[in-house]
Design a protein around this motif. Structure first.
Motif, PDB file in Angstrom:
ATOM      1  N   VAL A 174     -75.476 100.657  53.537  1.00  0.00           N
ATOM      2  CA  VAL A 174     -75.876  99.461  53.882  1.00  0.00           C
ATOM      3  C   VAL A 174     -75.354  98.321  54.558  1.00  0.00           C
ATOM      4  CG1 VAL A 174     -76.800  99.823  51.486  1.00  0.00           C
ATOM      5  CG2 VAL A 174     -74.516  98.499  52.279  1.00  0.00           C
ATOM      6  N   ASP A 175     -76.159  97.116  54.568  1.00  0.00           N
ATOM      7  CA  ASP A 175     -76.055  95.827  55.529  1.00  0.00           C
ATOM      8  C   ASP A 175     -75.012  95.260  54.971  1.00  0.00           C
ATOM      9  OD1 ASP A 175     -77.842  96.509  57.779  1.00  0.00           O
ATOM     10  OD2 ASP A 175     -79.159  96.435  57.124  1.00  0.00           O
ATOM     11  N   LEU A 176     -75.537  94.206  53.594  1.00  0.00           N
ATOM     12  CA  LEU A 176     -74.451  93.530  52.862  1.00  0.00           C
ATOM     13  C   LEU A 176     -74.750  93.725  51.452  1.00  0.00           C
ATOM     14  CD1 LEU A 176     -77.169  90.698  54.208  1.00  0.00           C
ATOM     15  CD2 LEU A 176     -75.096  91.012  54.643  1.00  0.00           C
ATOM     16  N   VAL A 177     -73.656  93.146  51.112  1.00  0.00           N
ATOM     17  CA  VAL A 177     -73.162  93.628  49.395  1.00  0.00           C
ATOM     18  C   VAL A 177     -72.458  92.032  48.593  1.00  0.00           C
ATOM     19  CG1 VAL A 177     -71.630  94.665  47.969  1.00  0.00           C
ATOM     20  CG2 VAL A 177     -72.079  96.118  50.569  1.00  0.00           C
ATOM     21  N   VAL A 178     -73.496  92.288  47.455  1.00  0.00           N
ATOM     22  CA  VAL A 178     -72.918  91.785  47.229  1.00  0.00           C
ATOM     23  C   VAL A 178     -72.143  92.060  45.583  1.00  0.00           C
ATOM     24  CG1 VAL A 178     -73.567  89.292  45.116  1.00  0.00           C
ATOM     25  CG2 VAL A 178     -74.547  89.502  47.229  1.00  0.00           C
ATOM     26  N   LEU A 179     -71.161  91.523  45.194  1.00  0.00           N
ATOM     27  CA  LEU A 179     -69.669  91.862  44.315  1.00  0.00           C
ATOM     28  C   LEU A 179     -69.999  90.916  43.505  1.00  0.00           C
ATOM     29  CD1 LEU A 179     -67.217  94.187  46.040  1.00  0.00           C
ATOM     30  CD2 LEU A 179     -68.482  94.699  44.170  1.00  0.00           C
TER      31      LEU A 179
ATOM     32  N   LEU B  42     -69.838 101.863  52.492  1.00  0.00           N
ATOM     33  CA  LEU B  42     -71.112 101.665  53.443  1.00  0.00           C
ATOM     34  C   LEU B  42     -70.785 101.126  54.538  1.00  0.00           C
ATOM     35  CD1 LEU B  42     -72.480 100.921  49.272  1.00  0.00           C
ATOM     36  CD2 LEU B  42     -72.469 103.214  51.114  1.00  0.00           C
ATOM     37  N   ARG B  43     -69.683 100.743  55.441  1.00  0.00           N
ATOM     38  CA  ARG B  43     -69.904  99.613  56.515  1.00  0.00           C
ATOM     39  C   ARG B  43     -70.443  98.709  56.109  1.00  0.00           C
ATOM     40  NH1 ARG B  43     -71.191 104.825  57.585  1.00  0.00           N
ATOM     41  NH2 ARG B  43     -72.482 104.675  58.257  1.00  0.00           N
ATOM     42  N   PRO B  44     -70.577  98.443  54.931  1.00  0.00           N
ATOM     43  CA  PRO B  44     -71.397  96.577  55.381  1.00  0.00           C
ATOM     44  C   PRO B  44     -71.284  95.534  57.021  1.00  0.00           C
ATOM     45  CG  PRO B  44     -70.439  96.617  53.756  1.00  0.00           C
ATOM     46  CD  PRO B  44     -70.151  97.769  54.202  1.00  0.00           C
ATOM     47  N   ARG B  45     -72.316  95.377  56.814  1.00  0.00           N
ATOM     48  CA  ARG B  45     -71.618  94.081  57.880  1.00  0.00           C
ATOM     49  C   ARG B  45     -70.910  92.492  57.092  1.00  0.00           C
ATOM     50  NH1 ARG B  45     -74.560  89.211  58.921  1.00  0.00           N
ATOM     51  NH2 ARG B  45     -76.420  89.352  57.725  1.00  0.00           N
ATOM     52  N   ALA B  46     -71.227  92.370  56.112  1.00  0.00           N
ATOM     53  CA  ALA B  46     -70.405  91.119  55.416  1.00  0.00           C
ATOM     54  C   ALA B  46     -70.524  91.422  54.168  1.00  0.00           C
ATOM     55  CB  ALA B  46     -71.347  90.199  55.805  1.00  0.00           C
ATOM     56  N   ILE B  47     -69.791  91.347  52.621  1.00  0.00           N
ATOM     57  CA  ILE B  47     -69.363  91.517  51.648  1.00  0.00           C
ATOM     58  C   ILE B  47     -69.403  90.082  51.540  1.00  0.00           C
ATOM     59  CG2 ILE B  47     -67.919  92.479  49.866  1.00  0.00           C
ATOM     60  CD1 ILE B  47     -67.826  94.521  51.544  1.00  0.00           C
ATOM     61  N   ALA B  48     -70.148  89.692  50.110  1.00  0.00           N
ATOM     62  CA  ALA B  48     -70.206  88.348  49.014  1.00  0.00           C
ATOM     63  C   ALA B  48     -69.336  88.522  47.846  1.00  0.00           C
ATOM     64  CB  ALA B  48     -70.877  87.460  49.471  1.00  0.00           C
ATOM     65  N   TYR B  49     -68.048  88.310  47.532  1.00  0.00           N
ATOM     66  CA  TYR B  49     -67.771  88.524  46.826  1.00  0.00           C
ATOM     67  C   TYR B  49     -67.109  87.478  46.047  1.00  0.00           C
ATOM     68  CZ  TYR B  49     -63.486  90.745  43.303  1.00  0.00           C
ATOM     69  OH  TYR B  49     -62.535  90.978  42.305  1.00  0.00           O
ATOM     70  N   VAL B  50     -67.787  87.678  44.468  1.00  0.00           N
ATOM     71  CA  VAL B  50     -67.348  86.520  43.446  1.00  0.00           C
ATOM     72  C   VAL B  50     -66.882  86.973  42.988  1.00  0.00           C
ATOM     73  CG1 VAL B  50     -69.493  84.636  41.663  1.00  0.00           C
ATOM     74  CG2 VAL B  50     -70.069  85.497  44.042  1.00  0.00           C
ATOM     75  N   ALA B  51     -65.614  85.866  42.359  1.00  0.00           N
ATOM     76  CA  ALA B  51     -64.727  85.824  41.853  1.00  0.00           C
ATOM     77  C   ALA B  51     -64.032  84.722  40.775  1.00  0.00           C
ATOM     78  CB  ALA B  51     -63.424  86.855  42.570  1.00  0.00           C
ATOM     79  N   CYS B  52     -64.139  85.143  39.632  1.00  0.00           N
ATOM     80  CA  CYS B  52     -64.155  85.075  38.306  1.00  0.00           C
ATOM     81  C   CYS B  52     -61.989  84.825  38.265  1.00  0.00           C
ATOM     82  CB  CYS B  52     -64.322  84.003  37.266  1.00  0.00           C
ATOM     83  SG  CYS B  52     -64.030  86.055  36.435  1.00  0.00           S
TER      84      CYS B  52
ATOM     85  N   PHE C 249     -61.402  95.976  56.194  1.00  0.00           N
ATOM     86  CA  PHE C 249     -62.515  94.703  56.246  1.00  0.00           C
ATOM     87  C   PHE C 249     -61.340  93.378  55.677  1.00  0.00           C
ATOM     88  CE2 PHE C 249     -65.642  97.795  55.379  1.00  0.00           C
ATOM     89  CZ  PHE C 249     -66.168  96.655  55.500  1.00  0.00           C
ATOM     90  N   GLU C 250     -61.964  92.016  56.406  1.00  0.00           N
ATOM     91  CA  GLU C 250     -60.417  91.049  56.366  1.00  0.00           C
ATOM     92  C   GLU C 250     -61.645  89.982  55.797  1.00  0.00           C
ATOM     93  OE1 GLU C 250     -59.856  90.253  60.691  1.00  0.00           O
ATOM     94  OE2 GLU C 250     -61.799  89.692  60.940  1.00  0.00           O
TER      95      GLU C 250
END
Length: 396
Positions: A315-320, A338-348, A365-366
């Motif tokens: 997949v290209d993009l992941v939202v967590l 999944l080797r995504p281009r970018a991951i957005a991780y929303v954390a509380c 991943f960095e």
């Protein structure tokens, strides 16, 4: 309220380590802030986690938990002998020792509250992920002028019944209920559990779009009025979605992020995974016409099955957007696979975020970007959006 112990598992009984020290008082100098809404002090070599204090203060503390053999104690600051320049009078009369446990930092200016949250986030990233970062916690506009004071922002409240029959809130780490006439952080139109049934409609205007989302009256929705907009816009900015890309939205709730991502990647593919069946029933309505596919399943189980069925999947993009406990390795590893281009991780939770960032680092991943928002003024909580990219990626 803490979740009940899983069925079939015994709850471990607390073993006393000596005579109780509850009620004992000590004079201490307060050290740095720690995760959880307290500061660290020491007395005769033993750590004391102190509430109602600020770093650098000289205070008298009264022990609230601990025995002679405990490795650490919990305590409240009951007298301030040398006050911090950041100390203010709490706006709530029960934001005091043995009072309501809902707020942690009412005794500090809003600016200093954000500095304390930034310090906790930096310490967790350093300790758990090996990263040394400068972090700024940003204020978020609400829909009331008094938002500048950090009050009247909480749109959902859960009160308890007090002994006098009125309503109240619980003490810190206790089931005791403190009677309260008015909670200063409660929005004037705050909803309470059981107040109505069925669905409510939340309208979100973000990134030049306006979308309506149905959510169960007692279902999850961000409690700060400005949260949906700032989180959506931050996720979109960090991911920079392109037409034709594929997106995986995990722990998706009623489809907030997918609702704004789907038009950006069309004619791409968006898949939504959420374990709560009620939430996914609303997500299907909210995402109707977008082409997004909604799956009701536990995220780790869905990812494991996807990897079995399509071991070379990408997949290209992941939202967590996981719950407070974070995603953990069972989710992080297959997402990285999944080797995504970018991951957005929303954390509380800063600790869970830092732990998972460290796990992502081991998977190649960095951390390429981090935003922190003060969506919970007066409390120790902070919301973050992290951007993770492959270590050899040129996306920064």
């Amino acid at each position: 309220m803490s979740p009940a112990a899983p069925r079939g598992r015994r709850t471990r009984e607390r073993v006393a380590r000596g005579a109780s020290l509850v009620g004992q008082e000590y004079d201490v100098e307060v050290g740095p802030v720690a995760h959880g809404g307290h500061c660290v002090a020491r007395h005769e070599g033993r750590v004391i986690f102190v509430r109602h204090a600020l770093p650098g203060e000289l205070v008298r503390v009264r022990v609230t938990e601990g025995e002679e053999g405990s490795s650490y104690l919990r305590a409240d600051a009951v007298r301030i002998d040398r006050a911090s320049v950041h100390r203010v009078q709490p706006p709530c009369p029960v934001a005091v020792p043995l009072g309501c446990g809902g707020c942690d930092f009412q005794h500090a200016t809003l600016a200093h509250q954000r500095e304390l949250k930034a310090a906790v986030l930096q310490e967790q990233l350093s300790r758990l992920a090996g990263l040394e970062l400068e972090v700024t916690v940003q204020p978020v506009a609400g829909d009331l002028p008094v938002q500048d004071e950090g009050l009247r922002w909480r749109t959902r409240m859960q009160y308890e019944r007090a002994a006098d029959g009125g309503r109240g809130l619980r003490r810190h780490r206790s089931h005791d209920v403190v009677p309260i006439e008015d909670c200063p952080i409660a929005h004037p139109d705050a909803r309470e559990p059981g107040q109505g049934s069925g669905a409510v409609t939340e309208v979100v205007a973000a990134a030049g779009q306006e979308r309506a989302f149905e959510v169960a009256a007692d279902g999850f929705w961000q409690v700060h009025p400005g949260a949906p907009r700032v989180l959506v816009e931050t996720v979109l900015e960090l991911l920079a979605p392109q037409p034709g890309e594929s997106v995986l939205d995990l722990y998706a709730g009623v489809g907030l992020f997918a609702g704004f991502l789907a038009p950006r990647v069309a004619p791409g593919r968006v898949e939504v995974v959420e374990g709560d069946r009620t939430a996914t029933s609303y997500a299907e309505r909210n995402l109707a016409g977008t082409g997004a596919r909604v799956h009701t399943d536990r995220v780790d189980r869905w990812l494991a099955r996807r990897r079995r069925d399509d071991p070379d999947g990408h997949v290209d993009l992941v939202v967590l957007d996981p719950p407070r406990a974070g995603a953990k390795r069972a989710v992080v590893a297959p997402v990285a696979g999944l080797r995504p281009r970018a991951i957005a991780y929303v954390a509380c939770d800063p600790a869970a975020l830092a732990r998972d960032v460290g796990t992502f680092a081991a998977e190649g991943f960095e951390l390429a970007g981090l935003r922190a928002f003060d969506l919970f003024p007066m409390t120790h909580h902070v919301e973050c959006v992290a951007l993770l990219t492959k270590t050899d990626s040129d996306l920064r």
